[in-house]
Design an enzyme around this catalytic site. Structure first.
Site, PDB file in Angstrom:
ATOM      1  N   LYS A  42       0.832  -1.206   0.000  1.00  0.00           N
ATOM      2  CA  LYS A  42       0.000   0.000   0.000  1.00  0.00           C
ATOM      3  C   LYS A  42       0.864   1.252   0.000  1.00  0.00           C
ATOM      4  O   LYS A  42       0.633   2.182  -0.778  1.00  0.00           O
ATOM      5  CB  LYS A  42      -0.913  -0.018   1.238  1.00  0.00           C
ATOM      6  CG  LYS A  42      -2.136   0.849   1.114  1.00  0.00           C
ATOM      7  CD  LYS A  42      -3.067   0.678   2.323  1.00  0.00           C
ATOM      8  CE  LYS A  42      -3.872  -0.608   2.256  1.00  0.00           C
ATOM      9  NZ  LYS A  42      -4.577  -0.915   3.513  1.00  0.00           N
ATOM     10  N   HIS A  83     -16.383  -8.529   0.497  1.00  0.00           N
ATOM     11  CA  HIS A  83     -15.334  -9.434   0.983  1.00  0.00           C
ATOM     12  C   HIS A  83     -15.463 -10.826   0.379  1.00  0.00           C
ATOM     13  O   HIS A  83     -14.502 -11.387  -0.151  1.00  0.00           O
ATOM     14  CB  HIS A  83     -15.423  -9.502   2.514  1.00  0.00           C
ATOM     15  CG  HIS A  83     -14.408 -10.404   3.144  1.00  0.00           C
ATOM     16  ND1 HIS A  83     -14.667 -11.724   3.428  1.00  0.00           N
ATOM     17  CD2 HIS A  83     -13.125 -10.186   3.510  1.00  0.00           C
ATOM     18  CE1 HIS A  83     -13.590 -12.260   3.971  1.00  0.00           C
ATOM     19  NE2 HIS A  83     -12.640 -11.352   4.029  1.00  0.00           N
ATOM     20  N   CYS A 114       6.356 -38.877 -12.626  1.00  0.00           N
ATOM     21  CA  CYS A 114       4.923 -39.122 -12.575  1.00  0.00           C
ATOM     22  C   CYS A 114       4.319 -39.012 -11.189  1.00  0.00           C
ATOM     23  O   CYS A 114       3.173 -39.318 -10.980  1.00  0.00           O
ATOM     24  CB  CYS A 114       4.600 -40.484 -13.182  1.00  0.00           C
ATOM     25  SG  CYS A 114       5.248 -41.828 -12.196  1.00  0.00           S
ATOM     26  N   GLY A 143      -8.150  -7.094   3.480  1.00  0.00           N
ATOM     27  CA  GLY A 143      -9.070  -7.096   4.609  1.00  0.00           C
ATOM     28  C   GLY A 143      -8.558  -7.803   5.858  1.00  0.00           C
ATOM     29  O   GLY A 143      -9.280  -7.947   6.825  1.00  0.00           O
ATOM     30  N   ARG A 168      -3.251  -1.274  -6.418  1.00  0.00           N
ATOM     31  CA  ARG A 168      -2.506  -2.536  -6.342  1.00  0.00           C
ATOM     32  C   ARG A 168      -2.885  -3.388  -7.552  1.00  0.00           C
ATOM     33  O   ARG A 168      -3.888  -3.125  -8.208  1.00  0.00           O
ATOM     34  CB  ARG A 168      -2.827  -3.284  -5.045  1.00  0.00           C
ATOM     35  CG  ARG A 168      -4.267  -3.701  -4.985  1.00  0.00           C
ATOM     36  CD  ARG A 168      -4.617  -4.370  -3.659  1.00  0.00           C
ATOM     37  NE  ARG A 168      -6.055  -4.595  -3.631  1.00  0.00           N
ATOM     38  CZ  ARG A 168      -6.777  -4.708  -2.527  1.00  0.00           C
ATOM     39  NH1 ARG A 168      -6.216  -4.621  -1.355  1.00  0.00           N
ATOM     40  NH2 ARG A 168      -8.059  -4.914  -2.596  1.00  0.00           N
ATOM     41  N   ARG A 188      -3.328   3.204   8.496  1.00  0.00           N
ATOM     42  CA  ARG A 188      -3.653   1.993   7.729  1.00  0.00           C
ATOM     43  C   ARG A 188      -2.491   1.024   7.717  1.00  0.00           C
ATOM     44  O   ARG A 188      -1.342   1.420   7.606  1.00  0.00           O
ATOM     45  CB  ARG A 188      -3.978   2.356   6.271  1.00  0.00           C
ATOM     46  CG  ARG A 188      -4.736   3.620   6.117  1.00  0.00           C
ATOM     47  CD  ARG A 188      -4.733   4.104   4.685  1.00  0.00           C
ATOM     48  NE  ARG A 188      -5.405   3.200   3.765  1.00  0.00           N
ATOM     49  CZ  ARG A 188      -5.487   3.436   2.463  1.00  0.00           C
ATOM     50  NH1 ARG A 188      -4.904   4.496   1.937  1.00  0.00           N
ATOM     51  NH2 ARG A 188      -6.116   2.588   1.686  1.00  0.00           N
ATOM     52  N   MET A 220      -5.931  -6.987   7.835  1.00  0.00           N
ATOM     53  CA  MET A 220      -5.361  -6.213   8.921  1.00  0.00           C
ATOM     54  C   MET A 220      -6.100  -4.904   9.095  1.00  0.00           C
ATOM     55  O   MET A 220      -7.042  -4.613   8.383  1.00  0.00           O
ATOM     56  CB  MET A 220      -3.898  -6.047   8.662  1.00  0.00           C
ATOM     57  CG  MET A 220      -3.303  -7.455   8.607  1.00  0.00           C
ATOM     58  SD  MET A 220      -1.604  -7.491   8.914  1.00  0.00           S
ATOM     59  CE  MET A 220      -1.115  -6.393   7.699  1.00  0.00           C
ATOM     60  N   SER A 269      11.331 -43.634 -15.153  1.00  0.00           N
ATOM     61  CA  SER A 269      10.211 -42.809 -14.743  1.00  0.00           C
ATOM     62  C   SER A 269      10.345 -42.585 -13.243  1.00  0.00           C
ATOM     63  O   SER A 269      10.295 -43.526 -12.461  1.00  0.00           O
ATOM     64  CB  SER A 269       8.891 -43.504 -15.069  1.00  0.00           C
ATOM     65  OG  SER A 269       7.834 -42.782 -14.489  1.00  0.00           O
ATOM     66  N   TYR A 302       9.773 -35.222 -19.655  1.00  0.00           N
ATOM     67  CA  TYR A 302       8.355 -34.929 -19.492  1.00  0.00           C
ATOM     68  C   TYR A 302       7.915 -34.963 -18.038  1.00  0.00           C
ATOM     69  O   TYR A 302       8.596 -35.517 -17.178  1.00  0.00           O
ATOM     70  CB  TYR A 302       7.502 -35.909 -20.307  1.00  0.00           C
ATOM     71  CG  TYR A 302       7.541 -37.339 -19.823  1.00  0.00           C
ATOM     72  CD1 TYR A 302       6.714 -37.779 -18.802  1.00  0.00           C
ATOM     73  CD2 TYR A 302       8.429 -38.257 -20.394  1.00  0.00           C
ATOM     74  CE1 TYR A 302       6.759 -39.085 -18.346  1.00  0.00           C
ATOM     75  CE2 TYR A 302       8.485 -39.565 -19.943  1.00  0.00           C
ATOM     76  CZ  TYR A 302       7.640 -39.978 -18.911  1.00  0.00           C
ATOM     77  OH  TYR A 302       7.697 -41.267 -18.452  1.00  0.00           O
TER      78      TYR A 302
HETATM   79  P1  ADP Z   1      -8.491  -2.280   3.607  1.00  0.00           P
HETATM   80  O1  ADP Z   1      -7.281  -3.118   3.467  1.00  0.00           O
HETATM   81  O2  ADP Z   1      -9.538  -2.878   4.447  1.00  0.00           O
HETATM   82  O3  ADP Z   1      -8.970  -1.748   2.292  1.00  0.00           O
HETATM   83  P2  ADP Z   1      -7.539   0.412   3.998  1.00  0.00           P
HETATM   84  O4  ADP Z   1      -6.392   0.781   4.860  1.00  0.00           O
HETATM   85  O5  ADP Z   1      -7.297   0.446   2.550  1.00  0.00           O
HETATM   86  O6  ADP Z   1      -8.024  -1.023   4.467  1.00  0.00           O
HETATM   87  O7  ADP Z   1      -8.695   1.409   4.399  1.00  0.00           O
HETATM   88  C1  ADP Z   1     -10.010   1.113   4.709  1.00  0.00           C
HETATM   89  C2  ADP Z   1     -10.935   2.077   4.003  1.00  0.00           C
HETATM   90  O8  ADP Z   1     -10.700   3.433   4.404  1.00  0.00           O
HETATM   91  C3  ADP Z   1     -10.759   2.057   2.518  1.00  0.00           C
HETATM   92  O9  ADP Z   1     -12.007   2.104   1.912  1.00  0.00           O
HETATM   93  C4  ADP Z   1      -9.974   3.305   2.237  1.00  0.00           C
HETATM   94  O10 ADP Z   1     -10.219   3.808   0.954  1.00  0.00           O
HETATM   95  C5  ADP Z   1     -10.464   4.247   3.296  1.00  0.00           C
HETATM   96  N1  ADP Z   1      -9.433   5.231   3.604  1.00  0.00           N
HETATM   97  C6  ADP Z   1      -8.175   4.991   3.967  1.00  0.00           C
HETATM   98  N2  ADP Z   1      -7.478   6.118   4.142  1.00  0.00           N
HETATM   99  C7  ADP Z   1      -8.314   7.133   3.897  1.00  0.00           C
HETATM  100  C8  ADP Z   1      -8.178   8.551   3.901  1.00  0.00           C
HETATM  101  N3  ADP Z   1      -7.036   9.151   4.188  1.00  0.00           N
HETATM  102  N4  ADP Z   1      -9.258   9.282   3.602  1.00  0.00           N
HETATM  103  C9  ADP Z   1     -10.430   8.677   3.307  1.00  0.00           C
HETATM  104  N5  ADP Z   1     -10.626   7.356   3.282  1.00  0.00           N
HETATM  105  C10 ADP Z   1      -9.579   6.584   3.567  1.00  0.00           C
HETATM  106 MG    MG Z   2      -7.824  -0.873   0.967  1.00  0.00          MG
HETATM  107 MG    MG Z   3     -10.317  -2.999   6.620  1.00  0.00          MG
END
Ligand code: ADP
Ligand code: MG
Ligand code: MG
Length: 911
Positions: A29, A469, A845, A107, A353, A98, A109, A778, A865
């Site tokens: 990220k 999810h 095999c 999702g 990503r 984040r 962490m 083989s 093979y």
């Molecule tokens: P996940 O891995 O669950 O997507 P993120 O760290 O990407 O976790 O963030 C969770 C949510 O919060 C995402 O929808 C992201 O776009 C939003 N988000 C993260 N940082 C900001 C920010 N600075 N302003 C507004 N929304 C944010």
């Molecule tokens: Mg995200």
């Molecule tokens: Mg999250």
């Protein structure tokens, strides 16, 4: 570590480390945010705390020296850039904190949004934004996330508070709640946290910040994150998560604001057109949370009665977003998945990503990007994952025309699945372990459902769209999924589900089709996939880069036909004992051979076996017209053919016309202490050469028969479990005699090769002598692994886990070939064998033959093979092409790949 260590990078500085370690250091990220900032895209200002800082924290239990100082400097800079103050009661600076590991763990962490806000500054935010409801919405979100993520309050408890207030206010959705109610909710949540943890939510912004950073660091070790890494074979635990601290932008600031997720191409089909979902007046998590249904990005996706598309309501921001996605694709040469936010008309980019995609999309995107000139052919071949995109994603379909669907939802991950309904992930795992095919049915899924999602054959949810999810995870692992089924209601009390009016108990069977979004109220018959269209084109491209031949392991003519359609280039293993076990008649004949006391009865049993095997082998030869077919002579642990119970003995005695007592004696006489190391393979023929002679007769007669029909045959006969070159020589002579005898008087050329299975370490060690006798080797890597490790494969699962959990082994040698040990012996055997006999043909095999890492090794070894089970033929073709491309690339860059072995050069054939 000294105070000079840098633990914090501003997004603008991220790319400064151009040595490729960006992702490891900054997490995926952080690296993505840095890259977008570098490309001049609108990214809210922020900074990344390195994975190194996380590792240090996890090791010592406190922040490394210098970290806090560097963060404070960063915050001062953010205050200056934004003109706001962190904790300022009149104009508060709000942040998101984040997580982000080197490899994406969607999702898994934690994230805390709106950090820096408190009861003290919420009124300031209200004044400054001119929107009081917004300010209290932020406070409620902050308190909920903070108490959950940082203080560990159970999500269900918090959700309950929310539901209670919603009900009291008489509304269905949060956005209908007024500021007073929102304030009451955050107060109630805070109270709950105090009750549960004895602590209060910190009011001071730095107190909040350190708590959140620690929580994110610690989330690396959370059970669900560990489980995820284990499932995805992200072994070790060494690299930790980075933390991204960035200025908040607000998608929940009125109707000119929105949050969304978008893909640069369609993640389900691969179509080259942006795809996504967004929601007006929300913060990010709402879109994927699945509580309300989001609207589509493009007008082409608009549904009658649904929410209007972003393209319609926010055309400028839509165009801008599409432009950035194009730029990102061009920059990364790959399809991207982004998060964005519109705050009062201004677009912000929040994440990018490489997009997770279905097998179909992976193939199409690779081909089209290659056509567009964005990537070359080699790269296109490497872009599709053999396991993820082909093996699992060459999906099964409903056979024939299905009945009417009883419900419909979003087609979230393709393929059909049928199985029994389970209502929880625990139950899914339990039933799957019992060998049941299960459909996991949930309102929606969350991170804790990961193991259930993996165990399930299919996933069905009531809420959420293509970016929910369940949908994201299911696509990621190639499991069929239908989500957002409006007619689905889960009734926990009754222990079942309603699909419309119809009730199904947990355990009842249904079928879902993740390609069409349909749900059927019964178990339908499914059929195997075929290779057509883009997949065919793609595999043909890969074939042009492949050196290893891909053969198939089959036990019947039917399987051989299917395999040939999938592109098999011959049969690399036909297990004659399996062939027998599949037919009751043949098993009876085999018992007659093993148990009869009377010589004539035995002869008669053998004759029946010959007849039966001749037919089966003839069918395989027909299917493989012109291609090599390797038939392995009998290798039974004898007990597999014997009756296990008194009742079984009784009926055998009746059928064979001998006394039960006599059957008992024979069975006792044949009982072995350790069948795996017992009377099997070539040993059997040392005692009963008649059995192999009879099998050879069946093979020769079958090839004569199909040759008469115009089929071209290339037969290879293999002797299993030989341990000694003398033994091999003796048995090969027996076989050659039999071949000659049955061909006698016929003018045809007999294209019959006789070789050995190399699966006993001793045979491998004496490969030079063995090659004097055998036409081919083989490698049976299943037995070779068992015998070299001294571990039976069926029992190993009980203790191999312990080795992996403690990091002693990173791989299961029964899954991925043990290059260091088994591989070393294979390499020596091959070298010695080819020294003696340069034309020696050699293949693999075992189970490993279809496993991509192992295939990479077999390519380096210069084997001829790999032979795999029918459903893995397509993925093995791709894996073999990738192995070749990687070898070539390594050779070009001058670094010979070593495959976990001591230095090794690529050898040309016969070297
Ligand atoms: P996940 O891995 O669950 O997507 P993120 O760290 O990407 O976790 O963030 C969770 C949510 O919060 C995402 O929808 C992201 O776009 C939003 N988000 C993260 N940082 C900001 C920010 N600075 N302003 C507004 N929304 C944010
Ligand atoms: Mg995200
Ligand atoms: Mg999250």
């Amino acid at each position: 570590m000294s105070t000079d260590d840098i633990f914090v990078y501003r997004f603008e500085e991220g790319h400064a480390r151009g040595d490729g370690s960006q992702k490891d250091l900054l997490g995926g990220k952080g690296a993505g945010l840095a890259e977008m900032a570098r490309l001049g895209m609108p990214v809210p200002p922020g900074m990344t705390l390195t994975t190194e800082a996380c590792r240090s924290y996890l090791e010592h239990g406190f922040f490394p020296e210098g970290l806090e100082m560097q963060v404070r400097q960063g915050i001062a800079w953010l205050e200056k850039t934004t003109g706001r103050g962190f904790g300022d009661v009149n104009n508060p600076l709000l942040l998101s904190v984040r997580s982000g590991a080197a490899r994406s763990m969607p999702g898994m962490m934690d994230t805390v949004l709106n950090l820096g806000l408190s009861e003290d500054s919420v009124e300031g935010l209200a004044r400054q934004s001119g929107d009081r409801r917004f300010a209290y919405d932020c406070l409620r979100r902050f308190v909920q996330m903070y108490t959950s993520v940082v203080m560990g309050v159970d999500d269900a408890v918090l959700e309950e508070v929310l539901v209670r207030h919603r009900r009291r206010a008489g509304v269905d959705d949060d956005h209908e709640l007024g500021w007073e109610e929102l304030f009451a909710i955050s107060e109630a949540m805070r109270q709950k946290a105090v009750e549960v943890t004895g602590r209060d939510v910190p009011r001071g912004p730095f107190g909040q910040l350190w708590g959140a950073v620690e929580a994110v660091f610690r989330s690396w070790e959370a059970p669900r994150a560990r489980a995820y890494r284990k499932l995805h074979q992200m072994s070790g635990g060494g690299w930790g998560t980075a933390v991204n601290i960035m200025v908040m932008v607000f998608g929940n600031l009125g109707d000119e604001s929105a949050s969304g997720v978008a893909f640069s191409r369609n993640p389900a089909t691969g179509e080259a057109r942006p795809y996504g979902e967004y929601m007006i007046a929300t913060q990010g998590e709402d879109v994927v949370g699945g509580r309300r249904s989001p609207g589509p990005l493009g007008m082409n996706e608009e549904q009658h009665g649904g929410m209007a598309a972003m393209e319609r309501l926010m055309p400028e921001q839509y165009a801008e977003l599409c432009g950035y996605m194009e730029d990102l694709e061009r920059n990364y040469h790959d399809m991207q998945d982004v998060e964005f936010c519109v705050e009062r008309g201004k677009l912000w980019m929040l994440q990018t990503r490489a997009a997770k995609r279905t097998g179909q999309a992976a193939v199409r995107v690779a081909l089209e990007m290659c056509e567009e000139g964005m990537i070359d052919e080699e790269e296109a071949i490497l872009r599709v994952d053999p396991k993820l995109h082909l093996e699992r994603a060459l999906h099964r379909q409903i056979a024939g025309s299905p009945p009417d669907a009883i419900a419909r939802g979003q087609a979230a991950s393709p393929g059909a699945a049928s199985g029994e309904i389970v209502l929880s992930s625990e139950r899914a795992v339990e039933r799957a372990n019992d060998g049941e095919s299960v459909i996991l049915v949930r309102p929606m899924t969350a991170a804790d459902d990961v193991e259930g999602l993996h165990a399930a054959a299919g996933v069905l949810t009531a809420q959420g769209g293509l970016t929910s999810h369940a949908a994201v995870v299911a696509r990621g692992i190639g499991t069929p999924c239908v989500c957002g089924v409006g007619a689905l209601r889960i009734d926990e009390d009754e222990g079942g589900i309603y699909l419309g009016e119809t009730f199904f108990k947990e355990g009842d069977r249904i079928t879902i089709d993740g390609g069409s979004g349909e749900v059927f109220g019964e178990a339908l018959e499914l059929k195997d996939p075929t290779i057509t269209g883009e997949l065919k084109t793609f595999l043909e491209l890969a074939d042009r880069y492949r050196r290893l031949e891909v053969r198939v392991n089959v036990d019947s003519g039917e399987e051989a036909e299917l395999a040939r359609e999938m592109g098999a280039e011959g049969v690399g293993l036909c297990r004659t004992e399996h062939m027998i076990l599949e037919s009751r008649e043949a098993v009876r004949a085999m018992r007659q051979v093993l148990l009869s006391t009377d010589w004539e009865m035995r002869e008669q049993g053998l004759e029946e076996l010959v007849n039966y095997q001749r037919q089966e082998i003839a069918q395989i030869l027909r299917a493989m017209d012109g291609l090599p077919v390797m038939v392995r002579l009998l290798d039974p642990p004898a007990h597999e053919f014997l009756p296990g119970t008194p009742a079984g003995r009784k009926s055998v005695a009746e059928v064979l016309g001998i006394s039960e007592e006599a059957v008992g004696w024979r069975v006792d006489a044949l009982r072995e202490t350790n069948p795996m190391l017992g009377f099997r393979g070539g040993r059997l023929a040392m005692v009963y050469p008649q059995i192999y002679e009879a099998q050879v007769q069946a093979i020769v007669e079958a090839s004569r028969q199909v040759q008469d029909e115009g089929v071209r045959t290339r037969v290879e006969i293999a002797i299993p479990m030989v341990a000694d070159p003398g033994e091999a020589g003796h048995l090969i002579a027996v076989i050659n005699d039999a071949v000659a005898r049955h061909l006698y008087g016929l003018s045809r050329e007999a294209d019959v090769a006789v070789g050995v299975m190399v699966e006993v370490p001793r045979a491998a060690l004496l490969a030079g002598e063995l090659a004097l006798e055998a036409d081919f080797f083989s490698f049976g890597t299943n037995d070779l692994t068992q015998l070299m490790w001294g571990m039976s494969r069926d029992d190993a699962s009980r203790f191999i886990e312990a080795y992996r959990d403690q990091g002693v082994l990173t791989e299961d040698p029964f899954e991925i070939l043990d290059r260091a040990g088994v591989g070393l012996l294979m390499r020596q055997a091959l070298k010695q064998g080819r020294m003696v006999y340069p034309q020696l043909a050699a293949g693999v095999c075992g189970e490993h033959a279809g496993e991509p890492n192992s295939i990479r090794f077999f390519e380096a070894l210069n084997l001829d093979y790999v032979s795999v089970s029918p459903y893995r033929v397509a993925s093995a073709r791709l894996a073999a092409a990738q192995a070749f491309v990687r070898e070539e690339q390594a050779a070009r860059s001058g670094e010979a790949w070593r495959g976990g072995l001591a230095p090794m050069r690529r050898q040309s054939n016969g070297d």
